[in-house]
Design an enzyme around this catalytic site. Structure first.
Site, mmCIF file in Angstrom:
data_model
loop_
_atom_site.group_PDB
_atom_site.id
_atom_site.type_symbol
_atom_site.label_atom_id
_atom_site.label_comp_id
_atom_site.label_asym_id
_atom_site.label_seq_id
_atom_site.Cartn_x
_atom_site.Cartn_y
_atom_site.Cartn_z
ATOM 1 N N ALA A 68 4.212 -2.364 1.680
ATOM 2 C CA ALA A 68 5.417 -3.293 2.204
ATOM 3 C C ALA A 68 6.794 -2.502 2.022
ATOM 4 C CB ALA A 68 5.532 -4.423 1.405
ATOM 5 N N GLY A 107 0.303 -2.883 0.902
ATOM 6 C CA GLY A 107 0.434 -3.577 1.967
ATOM 7 C C GLY A 107 -0.237 -2.609 3.022
ATOM 8 N N GLU A 110 -3.907 -2.926 2.621
ATOM 9 C CA GLU A 110 -4.368 -4.469 2.980
ATOM 10 C C GLU A 110 -4.357 -4.565 4.470
ATOM 11 O OE1 GLU A 110 -1.059 -6.024 0.313
ATOM 12 O OE2 GLU A 110 -2.222 -7.544 -0.190
ATOM 13 N N GLU A 130 0.641 -2.284 -6.471
ATOM 14 C CA GLU A 130 1.719 -3.208 -6.637
ATOM 15 C C GLU A 130 2.037 -3.637 -8.054
ATOM 16 O OE1 GLU A 130 -0.637 -3.361 -4.537
ATOM 17 O OE2 GLU A 130 -0.060 -4.393 -2.514
HETATM 18 N N1 3HC Z 1 9.218 1.141 0.971
HETATM 19 C C1 3HC Z 1 10.243 1.625 1.330
HETATM 20 N N2 3HC Z 1 10.464 2.835 0.932
HETATM 21 C C2 3HC Z 1 9.508 3.548 0.401
HETATM 22 C C3 3HC Z 1 8.412 3.223 0.371
HETATM 23 C C4 3HC Z 1 8.026 1.765 0.306
HETATM 24 N N3 3HC Z 1 6.809 1.079 0.328
HETATM 25 N N4 3HC Z 1 7.681 4.062 -0.397
HETATM 26 C C5 3HC Z 1 8.387 5.183 -0.422
HETATM 27 N N5 3HC Z 1 9.674 4.863 0.335
HETATM 28 C C6 3HC Z 1 10.829 5.798 0.450
HETATM 29 C C7 3HC Z 1 11.296 6.562 -1.095
HETATM 30 O O1 3HC Z 1 12.083 5.511 -1.634
HETATM 31 C C8 3HC Z 1 11.792 7.810 -0.381
HETATM 32 O O2 3HC Z 1 13.047 7.362 0.037
HETATM 33 P P1 3HC Z 1 14.297 8.370 -0.089
HETATM 34 O O3 3HC Z 1 13.668 9.670 0.793
HETATM 35 O O4 3HC Z 1 15.446 7.725 0.644
HETATM 36 O O5 3HC Z 1 14.376 8.811 -1.411
HETATM 37 C C9 3HC Z 1 10.865 8.303 0.708
HETATM 38 O O6 3HC Z 1 10.352 6.970 0.924
HETATM 39 C C10 3HC Z 1 9.770 9.062 0.297
HETATM 40 O O7 3HC Z 1 9.309 8.700 -0.917
HETATM 41 P P2 3HC Z 1 8.657 9.567 -1.871
HETATM 42 O O8 3HC Z 1 9.754 10.595 -2.341
HETATM 43 O O9 3HC Z 1 8.034 8.972 -3.104
HETATM 44 O O10 3HC Z 1 7.680 10.544 -1.357
HETATM 45 P P3 3HC Z 1 6.432 11.232 -1.479
HETATM 46 O O11 3HC Z 1 5.792 12.169 -0.452
HETATM 47 O O12 3HC Z 1 6.652 11.960 -3.181
HETATM 48 O O13 3HC Z 1 5.303 10.016 -2.090
HETATM 49 C C11 3HC Z 1 4.168 7.892 -1.568
HETATM 50 C C12 3HC Z 1 4.739 9.083 -0.950
HETATM 51 C C13 3HC Z 1 3.042 8.304 -2.209
HETATM 52 C C14 3HC Z 1 4.005 7.022 -0.495
HETATM 53 C C15 3HC Z 1 5.179 7.137 -2.492
HETATM 54 O O14 3HC Z 1 6.370 7.115 -1.847
HETATM 55 C C16 3HC Z 1 4.975 5.793 -3.049
HETATM 56 O O15 3HC Z 1 3.829 5.909 -4.014
HETATM 57 N N6 3HC Z 1 5.508 4.887 -2.523
HETATM 58 C C17 3HC Z 1 5.112 3.285 -3.054
HETATM 59 C C18 3HC Z 1 3.828 2.819 -2.689
HETATM 60 C C19 3HC Z 1 3.822 1.380 -3.188
HETATM 61 O O16 3HC Z 1 4.221 1.158 -4.264
HETATM 62 N N7 3HC Z 1 3.308 0.663 -2.405
HETATM 63 C C20 3HC Z 1 3.106 -0.942 -2.404
HETATM 64 C C21 3HC Z 1 4.206 -1.430 -2.179
HETATM 65 S S1 3HC Z 1 4.393 -3.182 -2.496
HETATM 66 C C22 3HC Z 1 3.450 -4.041 -1.444
HETATM 67 O O17 3HC Z 1 2.922 -3.209 -0.598
HETATM 68 C C23 3HC Z 1 3.351 -5.604 -1.442
HETATM 69 C C24 3HC Z 1 2.264 -6.119 -0.515
HETATM 70 O O18 3HC Z 1 1.145 -6.109 -1.446
HETATM 71 C C25 3HC Z 1 2.649 -7.328 0.106
#
Ligand code: 3HC
Ligand code: NAI
Length: 706
Positions: A68, A107, A110, A130
């Site tokens: 998400a 997500g 998912e 999450e």
């Molecule tokens: N939403 C919005 N922005 C995100 C994002 C997300 N899910 N994931 C990463 N970003 C952004 C980062 O803030 C960063 O932004 P910036 O360049 O402005 O600082 C950019 O994307 C690149 O991210 P990273 O520097 O972390 O890049 P990496 O290549 O090192 O890592 C990644 C990539 C492994 C995808 C890592 O970003 C990550 O772990 N992201 C989060 C994953 C996550 O937690 N997903 C679950 C979200 S909650 C959800 O999905 C709810 C659902 O169940 C309803």
């Protein structure tokens, strides 16, 4: 209703009879409102277009979908919701295949679970992380994962939040196939064609039989609940995840989804979610120091470390672990042998725990060399000094470095408190001098304060950030002052704890209350772990310059005078019978405290747990604000990251500055003003807090301004 902006973040292309749907929303294809909307349109198009037999879902670039859009949390939701999109994908009458490379997280996974078939390339990272954001998978993940994988594996995935590689994902049944090649479109098309040839149906994860064994599933849920209650220490989301899986087992699928939604919304509303999401972005923002934007780092292929004591050895291990060669300099052969032994001991412990083989240790130590001559540092690209905390000794070391190091070598000091401007000014190349303040144990602790003296060149600072990345540390940029960000703020809240102890709170109450707040240890336990002698030496050094009017609590000195330095001497604030690692309260320490109260003429009073938190946090927040106000920290978030990674601040509270905003800065200011009535020298409201409260602003409002 359609979102206001539509930006072609999902493309559709017909390849033969397969509709290739590509999510193209850089940087990580997060599922923002536009993506959800356009995905929905794509699935509708596939359903209605008679030329389409199957759908292939892909992510553009290096990732499938990172989840998400985290930036949308806390804002008004825009339709369609992600659960609806997932349900629509699952309900599609034509087979939907997800082809995954890179991240399929949250997500993103998912979506893949809602698809009917999954193929992943070897580089895939699949997970439901999450929980690390204070959430649970809220788009069907808590239901589809157990139906597909069984309760035990699904709970492990969601409670750990860990990322699985393609092999493990395949082994547990999360994906159907591992793609051999490295082009996700080619692999995805080949798999989809094979499915069509085999007349594979639109197979729905909700119909999978992972929960068929009701008794085993129930047992797995009970075990997870018991373990989670023990381990999750006040965290909100983990037990909600267990609840959701129970609903998956006990309810019809759509009812389970509704239950998941309710639990997800509870998590979304919780302050823990806000704290954890703040931490997620803050730890990425700290990397964007001005110098990292403006300058190119110098190349680092070899590192020198001067001093082989606690810190020098730990730093050497951190650098060796990053794959770089290290040359250690010590004063004489005996000290060098001790330094080498410190390094070897770390690897021996890993071997003893089965985490390293003797062969790997030999390979790592082959990159380690030592010398008593500075000439051995002639080729080093970067040298880190970690000798005694004494200006004269450090300047003598830097004079040697100035003499032997090649032009362009970065010269770093690990000093905790000393004036790095003064060190830099004492040599012929001040532009090459930077502070690299590691935390003990240096090979374990994630924080690295990059201390930026006045004359340093931008590329040296950029090099320090690059080194941090190689060492897998979290760098925070700090200005020069006594203690930089972390230790400067620590000195103040530690004093607040001492004041409370002298005024009537026991160190054991203070430690307990702070553990309950979420710190892994209280301040007196930390003293015992670090060794009381270190702080004692600092206090003695500063005695001459201390403000005679400022309150000075002598309890720690009385304890140190007895040789009770904490764990290493078997007693400090606590007793450690027979080398135990966790201490027990010591009545003799309580007697010392009583005597000191009497000497200082203080009638002890009781403190409530709440008052202890208020005073401790007000001291931390106030000095944190001073550090921002003086430009020592770039933004409040830099203070937050320092405390999350260097001082055990509970991550779900986001850091002291985020915590201040969450309880209200006006309330913090009112507390400080109230405490100032007793001790106006110690409790001086930070001008920054006063200003922000007057403007009705938060500390977070300053986080954009670096
Ligand atoms: N939403 C919005 N922005 C995100 C994002 C997300 N899910 N994931 C990463 N970003 C952004 C980062 O803030 C960063 O932004 P910036 O360049 O402005 O600082 C950019 O994307 C690149 O991210 P990273 O520097 O972390 O890049 P990496 O290549 O090192 O890592 C990644 C990539 C492994 C995808 C890592 O970003 C990550 O772990 N992201 C989060 C994953 C996550 O937690 N997903 C679950 C979200 S909650 C959800 O999905 C709810 C659902 O169940 C309803
Ligand atoms: P330590 O006393 O364990 O080690 C210092 C080492 O430096 C000794 O092995 C000594 O032989 C060596 N040394 C002294 N003079 C030298 C010289 N001229 N040339 C080569 N080697 C020399 O001290 P520790 O704890 O490792 O601290 C080192 C530095 O790191 C200090 O500046 C300290 O403030 C800082 N620091 C310490 C932390 C800690 O938790 N111990 C945390 C962060 C920084």
């Amino acid at each position: 209703m359609t979102p206001e902006v539509s930006a072609d973040v999902v493309t559709q292309e017909l390849r033969g009879r397969i509709l290739v749907v590509t999510i193209d929303n850089p940087p990580v294809n997060a599922l923002g409102a536009n993506v959800r909307y356009e995905l929905q349109l794509a699935i509708e198009a596939a359903e209605t277009n008679a030329a389409v037999d199957a759908v292939l879902l892909l992510g553009a670039g290096r990732n499938f979908i990172a989840g998400a859009d985290i930036r949308e949390f806390g804002k008004a939701p825009l339709p369609p919701s992600l659960p609806d999109v997932c349900n629509q994908i699952e309900a599609c009458g034509k087979p939907v295949v997800a082809a995954i490379r890179g991240a399929a997280l949250g997500g993103g996974l998912e979506i893949a679970l809602a698809a009917h078939y999954r193929i992943a390339l070897a580089d895939a990272k699949l997970g439901l992380p999450e929980v690390a954001l204070g959430l649970l998978p809220g788009a069907g993940g808590t239901q589809r994962a157990p139906h597909l994988l069984g309760a035990k594996a699904a709970l492990d995935l969601m409670l750990s939040g860990r990322h699985l590689g393609a092999k493990e994902a395949h082994a547990i049944g999360l994906i159907d196939r591992i793609g051999e090649g490295d082009d996700v479109l080619t692999e995805g098309l080949a798999y989809t064609r094979a499915l069509l040839t085999a007349r594979a149906p639109a197979r729905r994860t909700r119909d999978a039989n992972g929960l068929a064994d009701h008794v085993a599933s129930r047992a797995a849920i009970d075990v997870a609940r018991a373990e989670t209650s023990k381990k999750s220490r006040g965290l909100f989301a983990p037990l909600r995840i267990v609840d959701a899986v129970r609903a998956a087992l006990e309810s019809p699928f759509d009812e389970g989804l509704r239950h998941e939604r309710q639990l997800f919304l509870q998590c979304l509303d919780s302050p823990q979610r806000a704290g954890l999401v703040h931490a997620f972005f803050a730890e990425r923002e700290v990397l964007k120091a001005p110098e990292t934007r403006d300058a190119k780092p110098r190349a680092i292929a070899s590192v020198g470390v001067v001093g082989g004591g606690t810190m020098g050895a730990g730093i050497a291990v951190a650098v060796l672990d990053a794959g770089l060669p290290v040359t250690m300099i010590e004063r004489d052969d005996a000290a060098l042998a001790r330094g080498r032994a410190h390094v070897e001991k770390v690897y021996e412990a890993l071997i003893a725990k089965g985490r390293m083989t003797p062969e790997t240790r030999a390979a790592v130590l082959a990159r380690f060399s030592g010398s008593t001559s500075y000439d051995a540092l002639g080729a080093a690209d970067l040298v880190i000094e970690a000798v005694f905390e004494d200006m004269a000794v450090k300047q003598a070391v830097f004079a040697e470095l100035d003499r032997v190091c090649k032009p362009g070598a970065v010269l770093a000091t690990n000093t905790s408190y000393l004036d790095i401007d003064e060190i830099a000014a004492s040599i012929s190349r001040p532009a090459d001098v930077v502070g690299l303040h590691f935390f003990s144990p240096a090979n374990v602790m994630k924080l690295l304060e990059v201390v930026v003296p006045a004359q340093v060149s931008a590329d040296v600072v950029a090099t320090a950030f690059e080194l941090a990345k190689k060492l897998r540390k979290v760098p925070v940029r700090a200005g020069v002052c006594d203690g930089f960000i972390g230790n400067r703020v620590l000195a103040v809240y530690r004093a607040a704890a001492d004041h409370m102890m002298e005024d009537g709170a026991s160190p054991y109450q203070i430690d307990r209350v702070l553990r309950e707040f979420g710190f892994p240890m209280g301040p007196f336990q930390v003293s015992d772990l670090a060794g009381g002698d270190i702080g004692w030496a600092t206090r003695k050094r500063r005695a001459a310059t201390r403000d005679p009017k400022a309150r000075y609590v002598q309890i720690a000195d009385r304890i140190c005078e007895r040789g009770w330095f904490g764990q290493k001497t078997g007693r400090g604030y606590y007793l450690y019978p027979d080398g135990a690692r966790s201490g027990v309260p010591d009545p003799e320490v309580e007697a010392i405290i009583d005597a000191e109260r009497e000497r200082a003429g203080i009638a002890p009073r009781a403190f409530t747990d709440d008052e202890i938190i208020r005073r401790y946090m007000a001291a931390m927040i106030n000095e944190g604000a001073n550090v921002v106000h003086e430009g020592i920290a770039l933004r409040p978030l830099d203070v937050d990251v320092t405390f999350l990674y260097g001082y055990g601040f509970p991550r779900h509270r986001g850091g002291p500055m985020k915590y201040a905003d969450s309880i209200g800065l006006a309330k913090v200011l009112a507390d400080i003003r109230e405490f100032a009535k007793e001790d106006p020298i110690f409790w001086k409201p930070s001008p920054l807090i006063v200003e922000l409260v007057e403007q009705g602003e938060t500390l977070a409002s300053l986080n954009q301004s670096a």
